[in-house]
Design a protein around this motif. Structure first.
Motif, PDB file in Angstrom:
ATOM      1  N   ALA A  94       0.824  -1.212   0.000  1.00 40.44           N
ATOM      2  CA  ALA A  94       0.000   0.000   0.000  1.00 40.44           C
ATOM      3  C   ALA A  94       0.859   1.263   0.000  1.00 40.44           C
ATOM      4  N   VAL A  95       0.434   2.214  -0.823  1.00 41.62           N
ATOM      5  CA  VAL A  95       1.098   3.522  -0.887  1.00 41.62           C
ATOM      6  C   VAL A  95       0.030   4.606  -0.908  1.00 41.62           C
ATOM      7  N   ARG A  96       0.441   5.788  -0.453  1.00 42.55           N
ATOM      8  CA  ARG A  96      -0.485   6.920  -0.412  1.00 42.55           C
ATOM      9  C   ARG A  96       0.116   8.093  -1.166  1.00 42.55           C
ATOM     10  N   LEU A  97      -0.733   8.761  -1.931  1.00 34.75           N
ATOM     11  CA  LEU A  97      -0.370   9.992  -2.613  1.00 34.75           C
ATOM     12  C   LEU A  97      -1.511  10.966  -2.363  1.00 34.75           C
ATOM     13  N   LYS A  98      -1.311  11.893  -1.454  1.00 34.31           N
ATOM     14  CA  LYS A  98      -2.344  12.837  -1.012  1.00 34.31           C
ATOM     15  C   LYS A  98      -3.576  12.100  -0.517  1.00 34.31           C
ATOM     16  N   ASP A  99      -4.706  12.237  -1.227  1.00 36.01           N
ATOM     17  CA  ASP A  99      -5.950  11.612  -0.766  1.00 36.01           C
ATOM     18  C   ASP A  99      -6.249  10.292  -1.485  1.00 36.01           C
ATOM     19  N   VAL A 100      -5.230   9.673  -2.079  1.00 38.91           N
ATOM     20  CA  VAL A 100      -5.401   8.417  -2.814  1.00 38.91           C
ATOM     21  C   VAL A 100      -4.504   7.340  -2.206  1.00 38.91           C
ATOM     22  N   ILE A 101      -5.084   6.174  -1.994  1.00 34.34           N
ATOM     23  CA  ILE A 101      -4.323   5.021  -1.516  1.00 34.34           C
ATOM     24  C   ILE A 101      -4.487   3.893  -2.531  1.00 34.34           C
ATOM     25  N   LYS A 102      -3.357   3.282  -2.878  1.00 34.40           N
ATOM     26  CA  LYS A 102      -3.346   2.186  -3.853  1.00 34.40           C
ATOM     27  C   LYS A 102      -2.714   0.969  -3.184  1.00 34.40           C
ATOM     28  N   PHE A 103      -3.331  -0.201  -3.400  1.00 33.48           N
ATOM     29  CA  PHE A 103      -2.760  -1.429  -2.849  1.00 33.48           C
ATOM     30  C   PHE A 103      -3.245  -2.638  -3.628  1.00 33.48           C
ATOM     31  N   GLY A 104      -2.452  -3.678  -3.561  1.00 36.66           N
ATOM     32  CA  GLY A 104      -2.831  -4.948  -4.163  1.00 36.66           C
ATOM     33  C   GLY A 104      -3.403  -5.882  -3.113  1.00 36.66           C
ATOM     34  N   TRP A 105      -4.131  -6.875  -3.580  1.00 37.03           N
ATOM     35  CA  TRP A 105      -4.693  -7.894  -2.697  1.00 37.03           C
ATOM     36  C   TRP A 105      -4.621  -9.234  -3.410  1.00 37.03           C
ATOM     37  N   LEU A 106      -4.652 -10.281  -2.599  1.00 39.94           N
ATOM     38  CA  LEU A 106      -4.519 -11.630  -3.131  1.00 39.94           C
ATOM     39  C   LEU A 106      -5.645 -12.516  -2.619  1.00 39.94           C
ATOM     40  N   MET A 107      -6.084 -13.438  -3.454  1.00 36.64           N
ATOM     41  CA  MET A 107      -7.005 -14.488  -3.037  1.00 36.64           C
ATOM     42  C   MET A 107      -6.165 -15.753  -2.940  1.00 36.64           C
ATOM     43  N   VAL A 108      -6.121 -16.319  -1.727  1.00 33.92           N
ATOM     44  CA  VAL A 108      -5.244 -17.458  -1.472  1.00 33.92           C
ATOM     45  C   VAL A 108      -6.032 -18.619  -0.874  1.00 33.92           C
ATOM     46  N   GLU A 114      -0.018 -20.936  -3.175  1.00 33.74           N
ATOM     47  CA  GLU A 114       0.104 -19.811  -4.091  1.00 33.74           C
ATOM     48  C   GLU A 114      -1.244 -19.108  -4.299  1.00 33.74           C
ATOM     49  N   PRO A 115      -1.218 -17.796  -4.525  1.00 35.29           N
ATOM     50  CA  PRO A 115      -2.465 -17.074  -4.823  1.00 35.29           C
ATOM     51  C   PRO A 115      -3.141 -17.633  -6.064  1.00 35.29           C
ATOM     52  N   VAL A 116      -4.471 -17.665  -6.029  1.00 36.65           N
ATOM     53  CA  VAL A 116      -5.257 -18.102  -7.177  1.00 36.65           C
ATOM     54  C   VAL A 116      -5.920 -16.911  -7.867  1.00 36.65           C
ATOM     55  N   GLY A 117      -5.756 -15.746  -7.307  1.00 36.41           N
ATOM     56  CA  GLY A 117      -6.330 -14.530  -7.864  1.00 36.41           C
ATOM     57  C   GLY A 117      -5.842 -13.336  -7.076  1.00 36.41           C
ATOM     58  N   GLY A 118      -6.338 -12.205  -7.466  1.00 33.30           N
ATOM     59  CA  GLY A 118      -5.952 -10.979  -6.786  1.00 33.30           C
ATOM     60  C   GLY A 118      -6.353  -9.786  -7.603  1.00 33.30           C
ATOM     61  N   GLY A 119      -5.854  -8.642  -7.207  1.00 36.09           N
ATOM     62  CA  GLY A 119      -6.185  -7.439  -7.934  1.00 36.09           C
ATOM     63  C   GLY A 119      -5.579  -6.202  -7.311  1.00 36.09           C
ATOM     64  N   LEU A 120      -6.080  -5.077  -7.754  1.00 39.58           N
ATOM     65  CA  LEU A 120      -5.599  -3.769  -7.345  1.00 39.58           C
ATOM     66  C   LEU A 120      -6.789  -2.931  -6.918  1.00 39.58           C
ATOM     67  N   ASP A 121      -6.638  -2.199  -5.833  1.00 38.37           N
ATOM     68  CA  ASP A 121      -7.653  -1.248  -5.402  1.00 38.37           C
ATOM     69  C   ASP A 121      -7.038   0.130  -5.318  1.00 38.37           C
ATOM     70  N   VAL A 122      -7.809   1.113  -5.732  1.00 40.66           N
ATOM     71  CA  VAL A 122      -7.435   2.516  -5.609  1.00 40.66           C
ATOM     72  C   VAL A 122      -8.558   3.194  -4.847  1.00 40.66           C
ATOM     73  N   LEU A 123      -8.224   3.740  -3.673  1.00 41.48           N
ATOM     74  CA  LEU A 123      -9.208   4.391  -2.824  1.00 41.48           C
ATOM     75  C   LEU A 123      -8.987   5.887  -2.832  1.00 41.48           C
ATOM     76  N   VAL A 124     -10.068   6.639  -3.006  1.00 43.48           N
ATOM     77  CA  VAL A 124     -10.031   8.091  -2.892  1.00 43.48           C
ATOM     78  C   VAL A 124     -10.713   8.439  -1.578  1.00 43.48           C
ATOM     79  N   LEU A 125     -10.014   9.212  -0.746  1.00 45.49           N
ATOM     80  CA  LEU A 125     -10.495   9.526   0.588  1.00 45.49           C
ATOM     81  C   LEU A 125     -11.018  10.955   0.676  1.00 45.49           C
ATOM     82  N   ASP A 126     -11.984  11.158   1.572  1.00 45.06           N
ATOM     83  CA  ASP A 126     -12.464  12.515   1.832  1.00 45.06           C
ATOM     84  C   ASP A 126     -11.585  13.166   2.903  1.00 45.06           C
ATOM     85  N   ARG A 127     -11.898  14.372   3.290  1.00 44.42           N
ATOM     86  CA  ARG A 127     -11.057  15.101   4.251  1.00 44.42           C
ATOM     87  C   ARG A 127     -11.052  14.465   5.636  1.00 44.42           C
ATOM     88  N   ASP A 128     -12.018  13.591   5.906  1.00 39.77           N
ATOM     89  CA  ASP A 128     -12.048  12.875   7.184  1.00 39.77           C
ATOM     90  C   ASP A 128     -11.327  11.531   7.111  1.00 39.77           C
TER      91      ASP A 128
END
Length: 140
Positions: A94-108, A114-128
């Motif tokens: 997971a990494v953060r750039l201002k109000d955005v957080i990006k991270f990968g996830w795995l289905m295991v 070994e992982p059988v799946g996974g993906g990427l999430d990008v979260l946009v956060l509000d001021r709270d």
């Protein structure tokens, strides 16, 4: 905006998707997402191909507000986690750039392996620091 550790947020986010207790899931969703937050999913390739044949060039699946997000998470839990074969875990990137957080996830597999799946999430956060937009891209 509050000081948010991106990996901690990613860990709490993934924990929702594997939480067996519906009430704890609901509470966690209300804590993480803004009331009018959205979960926007880019479907897997096979669904996009079917949609393209029907004339949809950019299909997305969307859930808006706590109730719809809860339904989305609950269905995912029922389909992937409840049967006891698989679980989700954060990729630890997971990494953060201002109000955005990006991270990968795995289905295991629950028993390890070994992982059988996974993906990427990008979260946009509000001021709270709550999620207003959650963009999910499944697929490894």
């Amino acid at each position: 905006m509050p000081d948010i550790d991106p990996q901690d947020l990613a860990d709490r986010y993934i924990a929702i998707w594997v939480e067996p207790d519906a009430e704890l899931r609901r509470k966690a969703i209300q804590e993480l997402w803004a009331e009018d937050g959205a979960h926007i999913l880019q479907p897997p390739q096979e669904i996009r191909e079917v949609a393209a044949k029907l004339g949809f060039d950019r299909p997305t699946l969307e859930a808006h507000g706590h109730g719809e997000i809860e339904l989305r998470v609950t269905r995912s839990y029922a389909d992937f986690v409840a049967p006891g074969e698989f679980t989700f875990r954060p990729a630890g990137d997971a990494v953060r750039l201002k109000d955005v957080i990006k991270f990968g996830w795995l289905m295991v597999p629950v028993g390890g392996g070994e992982p059988v799946g996974g993906g990427l999430d990008v979260l946009v956060l509000d001021r709270d620091g709550r999620i207003v937009e959650d963009y999910m891209f499944p697929g490894l």
